[in-house]
Every structure is written in C-alpha cells, then in structure tokens.
Design a protein around this motif. Structure first.
Motif, PDB file in Angstrom:
ATOM      1  N   SER A  89       0.786  -1.283  -0.044  1.00 22.21           N
ATOM      2  CA  SER A  89       0.040  -0.055  -0.009  1.00 22.21           C
ATOM      3  C   SER A  89       0.856   1.258   0.024  1.00 22.21           C
ATOM      4  O   SER A  89       2.105   1.230   0.143  1.00 22.21           O
ATOM      5  CB  SER A  89      -0.891  -0.080   1.380  1.00 22.21           C
ATOM      6  N   TYR A  90      -0.060   2.558   0.167  1.00 24.25           N
ATOM      7  CA  TYR A  90       0.851   3.693   0.003  1.00 24.25           C
ATOM      8  C   TYR A  90      -0.035   4.696   0.981  1.00 24.25           C
ATOM      9  O   TYR A  90      -1.149   4.572   1.238  1.00 24.25           O
ATOM     10  CB  TYR A  90       1.164   4.222  -1.343  1.00 24.25           C
ATOM     11  N   LEU A  91       0.933   5.759   1.201  1.00 26.08           N
ATOM     12  CA  LEU A  91       0.326   7.046   1.601  1.00 26.08           C
ATOM     13  C   LEU A  91       0.663   8.241   0.979  1.00 26.08           C
ATOM     14  O   LEU A  91       1.843   8.255   0.785  1.00 26.08           O
ATOM     15  CB  LEU A  91       0.486   7.139   3.250  1.00 26.08           C
ATOM     16  N   SER A  92      -0.176   8.853   0.600  1.00 29.67           N
ATOM     17  CA  SER A  92       0.173  10.171  -0.272  1.00 29.67           C
ATOM     18  C   SER A  92       0.088  11.533   0.805  1.00 29.67           C
ATOM     19  O   SER A  92      -1.074  11.824   1.391  1.00 29.67           O
ATOM     20  CB  SER A  92      -0.757  10.385  -1.265  1.00 29.67           C
ATOM     21  N   PHE A  93       1.153  12.297   0.727  1.00 29.88           N
ATOM     22  CA  PHE A  93       1.009  13.528   1.640  1.00 29.88           C
ATOM     23  C   PHE A  93      -0.118  14.584   1.018  1.00 29.88           C
ATOM     24  O   PHE A  93      -0.790  15.185   2.020  1.00 29.88           O
ATOM     25  CB  PHE A  93       2.457  14.254   1.535  1.00 29.88           C
ATOM     26  N   LYS A  94      -0.336  14.511  -0.360  1.00 27.68           N
ATOM     27  CA  LYS A  94      -1.210  15.386  -1.020  1.00 27.68           C
ATOM     28  C   LYS A  94      -2.750  14.912  -0.625  1.00 27.68           C
ATOM     29  O   LYS A  94      -3.544  15.569  -0.122  1.00 27.68           O
ATOM     30  CB  LYS A  94      -1.016  15.520  -2.315  1.00 27.68           C
ATOM     31  N   ASP A  95      -3.104  13.795  -0.619  1.00 24.27           N
ATOM     32  CA  ASP A  95      -4.334  13.169  -0.553  1.00 24.27           C
ATOM     33  C   ASP A  95      -4.593  13.173   0.907  1.00 24.27           C
ATOM     34  O   ASP A  95      -6.168  13.546   1.421  1.00 24.27           O
ATOM     35  CB  ASP A  95      -4.337  11.696  -0.919  1.00 24.27           C
ATOM     36  N   THR A  96      -3.776  13.207   1.898  1.00 25.26           N
ATOM     37  CA  THR A  96      -4.161  13.231   3.471  1.00 25.26           C
ATOM     38  C   THR A  96      -4.131  14.673   3.911  1.00 25.26           C
ATOM     39  O   THR A  96      -4.591  15.015   5.104  1.00 25.26           O
ATOM     40  CB  THR A  96      -3.203  12.351   4.211  1.00 25.26           C
ATOM     41  N   GLY A  97      -3.953  15.603   2.764  1.00 23.99           N
ATOM     42  CA  GLY A  97      -3.907  17.052   3.382  1.00 23.99           C
ATOM     43  C   GLY A  97      -2.311  17.515   4.258  1.00 23.99           C
ATOM     44  O   GLY A  97      -2.475  18.496   4.445  1.00 23.99           O
ATOM     45  N   LEU A  98      -1.534  16.615   4.245  1.00 23.56           N
ATOM     46  CA  LEU A  98      -0.382  16.664   4.798  1.00 23.56           C
ATOM     47  C   LEU A  98       0.514  17.475   4.223  1.00 23.56           C
ATOM     48  O   LEU A  98       1.134  18.611   4.567  1.00 23.56           O
ATOM     49  CB  LEU A  98       0.520  15.754   5.418  1.00 23.56           C
ATOM     50  N   LEU A  99       0.559  17.811   2.727  1.00 25.35           N
ATOM     51  CA  LEU A  99       1.388  18.553   1.937  1.00 25.35           C
ATOM     52  C   LEU A  99       0.888  20.020   1.897  1.00 25.35           C
ATOM     53  O   LEU A  99       1.769  20.860   2.247  1.00 25.35           O
ATOM     54  CB  LEU A  99       1.184  18.130   0.385  1.00 25.35           C
ATOM     55  N   GLU A 100      -0.619  20.349   2.039  1.00 20.83           N
ATOM     56  CA  GLU A 100      -0.827  21.539   2.128  1.00 20.83           C
ATOM     57  C   GLU A 100      -0.404  22.370   3.384  1.00 20.83           C
ATOM     58  O   GLU A 100      -0.302  23.374   3.569  1.00 20.83           O
ATOM     59  CB  GLU A 100      -2.242  21.525   2.029  1.00 20.83           C
ATOM     60  N   LYS A 101      -0.653  21.311   4.443  1.00 21.28           N
ATOM     61  CA  LYS A 101      -0.291  21.956   5.828  1.00 21.28           C
ATOM     62  C   LYS A 101       1.223  22.458   5.836  1.00 21.28           C
ATOM     63  O   LYS A 101       1.419  23.304   6.460  1.00 21.28           O
ATOM     64  CB  LYS A 101      -0.580  20.892   6.806  1.00 21.28           C
ATOM     65  N   LEU A 102       1.966  21.517   5.111  1.00 23.01           N
ATOM     66  CA  LEU A 102       3.410  21.670   5.214  1.00 23.01           C
ATOM     67  C   LEU A 102       3.902  22.783   4.301  1.00 23.01           C
ATOM     68  O   LEU A 102       4.671  23.601   4.656  1.00 23.01           O
ATOM     69  CB  LEU A 102       4.359  20.624   4.784  1.00 23.01           C
ATOM     70  N   GLU A 103       3.008  23.233   3.349  1.00 24.03           N
ATOM     71  CA  GLU A 103       3.160  24.228   2.342  1.00 24.03           C
ATOM     72  C   GLU A 103       3.055  25.701   3.179  1.00 24.03           C
ATOM     73  O   GLU A 103       3.673  26.584   2.711  1.00 24.03           O
ATOM     74  CB  GLU A 103       2.243  24.096   1.136  1.00 24.03           C
ATOM     75  N   LYS A 104       2.191  25.435   4.053  1.00 25.08           N
ATOM     76  CA  LYS A 104       2.093  26.699   4.998  1.00 25.08           C
ATOM     77  C   LYS A 104       3.054  26.937   6.183  1.00 25.08           C
ATOM     78  O   LYS A 104       3.087  27.857   6.798  1.00 25.08           O
ATOM     79  CB  LYS A 104       0.533  26.504   5.717  1.00 25.08           C
ATOM     80  N   SER A 105       4.181  26.163   6.331  1.00 25.05           N
ATOM     81  CA  SER A 105       4.985  26.083   7.443  1.00 25.05           C
ATOM     82  C   SER A 105       6.055  27.297   7.124  1.00 25.05           C
ATOM     83  O   SER A 105       6.349  27.350   5.754  1.00 25.05           O
ATOM     84  CB  SER A 105       5.737  24.749   7.430  1.00 25.05           C
ATOM     85  N   THR A 106       6.360  27.872   8.082  1.00 23.30           N
ATOM     86  CA  THR A 106       7.607  28.683   7.666  1.00 23.30           C
ATOM     87  C   THR A 106       9.081  28.320   8.240  1.00 23.30           C
ATOM     88  O   THR A 106       9.902  29.003   8.307  1.00 23.30           O
ATOM     89  CB  THR A 106       7.218  30.133   8.373  1.00 23.30           C
ATOM     90  N   LYS A 107       9.081  27.151   8.597  1.00 21.28           N
ATOM     91  CA  LYS A 107       9.960  26.797   9.339  1.00 21.28           C
ATOM     92  C   LYS A 107      11.486  26.903   8.569  1.00 21.28           C
ATOM     93  O   LYS A 107      12.558  27.382   9.019  1.00 21.28           O
ATOM     94  CB  LYS A 107      10.204  25.226   9.962  1.00 21.28           C
ATOM     95  N   TYR A 108      11.470  26.578   7.324  1.00 22.39           N
ATOM     96  CA  TYR A 108      12.510  26.733   6.093  1.00 22.39           C
ATOM     97  C   TYR A 108      12.237  27.750   5.295  1.00 22.39           C
ATOM     98  O   TYR A 108      13.258  27.701   4.320  1.00 22.39           O
ATOM     99  CB  TYR A 108      12.629  25.344   5.553  1.00 22.39           C
TER     100      TYR A 108
END
Length: 207
Positions: free
Chosen positions: A129-148
C-alpha cells in the motif's frame, strides 16, 4: 541512480494511484537486494504530468534515509522537470509519516519554490500500500510552514500581506463614503471590488 523506464512506464500521472503502480514495481525490483533499507526516489514530471524520470537519490537504514536538497533537485533542473514528486519506502510496512519524513518534505517544498520546481506530493510506499501527503492534506499543511522559509522571503510575505490589508481597508473606507451618500450596493461593489454581501454588512450613517 537514474531508474530505467520503458515507454509504457512513462505514463501521465493523474493521481497518486497511478504513481504507486509504477513505484510498487520498482520497489519489488530493487527490494530483492536491499529489502530492509529505505529507498528515496525523486520523480520528475513534464508540464502535462507525464513522467520524465525516476531517480534513486539514496539508500538509508531500516528506518532512515537521507535526502539532501542538492541531490533531489540536481537532475530535475538538468532535465528541466517542471515539478517533482518525492517517494520513499518504509521497510517496516508502517505508512505513518515520521517527524523526519515531515521535516525533509517541509525543507524540500521551500527549496522547490526557490528553484521554481514545486514539490506536488510525497508518497510513502510499502509492498502492499501507500500514503500520499497530498491526498491526506499533509502537503498543504507543510506548504504553510515557515520553518525553512528564508528570512528575506518571510519579510517579503509580511510586507505583501500588510499591503493587501491596507488596500482592502482603503476599499472599505471608499465603500462607506459611497454608502453614506446613498449609492446603491451594486454600484459600490463595481467601483471598489468588494462583494455586495461585504458592503451590506457595513454599518454607516447616511449624510
């Protein structure tokens, strides 16, 4: 290491299932040698989402792999990929992203913005199986991060946001003045760019 793909495998990626179908085959093929180690791949895409290349960036340990930004984006820039997808396996079979998985994705998202080659997804895969950061909403959350996010970019964003707020406030003040004069809401909306609903909420005393 650039993965050799047949023309049939250079498909157009419409969703994460499409990519997993290809990566599962590659994992099964490469896993015969290093089945207990994490593999980290970068998939370069053309503008129409057709696979341009798949490159194995690094081999890690049983639960850790390294992915330096220079390694990740080097081939992508050479081959003029317009966007990339990250992919790595979890030998344990567990699909939950680790803190390290999230952190490296966060960093690579920011680098991708700087070099104009955006990261559009990150897949964690196993044999089943697999997990997609985009499909789970995690990618969108990380795109809003300002850490880097570089300091100069943060300052630019703050100024841009302050400018937007100031322009909006200016429109609201103009709308209030027009409303005091009895101008109808539709005309005010056309003149200021505000919506009729926003104008209706403004409370003013008519002159």
């Amino acid at each position: 290491m650039d993965i050799n793909l047949t023309e049939a495998e250079k498909i157009k990626i419409l969703n994460s299932d499409d990519l997993y179908g290809i990566m599962q085959k590659i994992l099964l093929r490469e896993g015969k040698i290093d089945q207990n180690r994490e593999h980290f791949w970068v998939i370069g895409l053309e503008n129409n989402n057709r696979i341009l290349f798949i490159e194995l960036i690094s081999l890690g340990t049983i639960n850790k792999t390294l992915a330096e930004p220079m390694e990740v984006f080097s081939l992508a820039l050479q081959k003029r990929a317009v966007k990339i997808i990250l992919c790595h396996n979890h030998p344990s079979g567990e699909l939950t992203p680790s803190d390290a998985d999230k952190d490296i994705t966060d960093k690579l998202i920011q680098v991708g913005l700087i070099v104009n080659t955006p990261v559009i997804d990150h897949l964690i895969i196993t044999y089943k199986s697999y997990l997609s950061f985009k499909d789970t909403g995690l990618l969108e959350k990380l795109e809003k991060s300002t850490k880097y996010v570089p300091k100069y970019e943060l300052e630019r964003r703050i100024k841009e946001e302050a400018s937007k707020i100031a322009k909006r406030q200016e429109k609201i003040e103009i709308a209030k003045q027009l409303k005091r004069k009895g101008v109808d809401n539709e005309t005010i909306a056309f003149s200021t760019g505000l919506t009729v609903q926003e104008i209706e909420k403004l409370r003013v005393k008519k002159l």
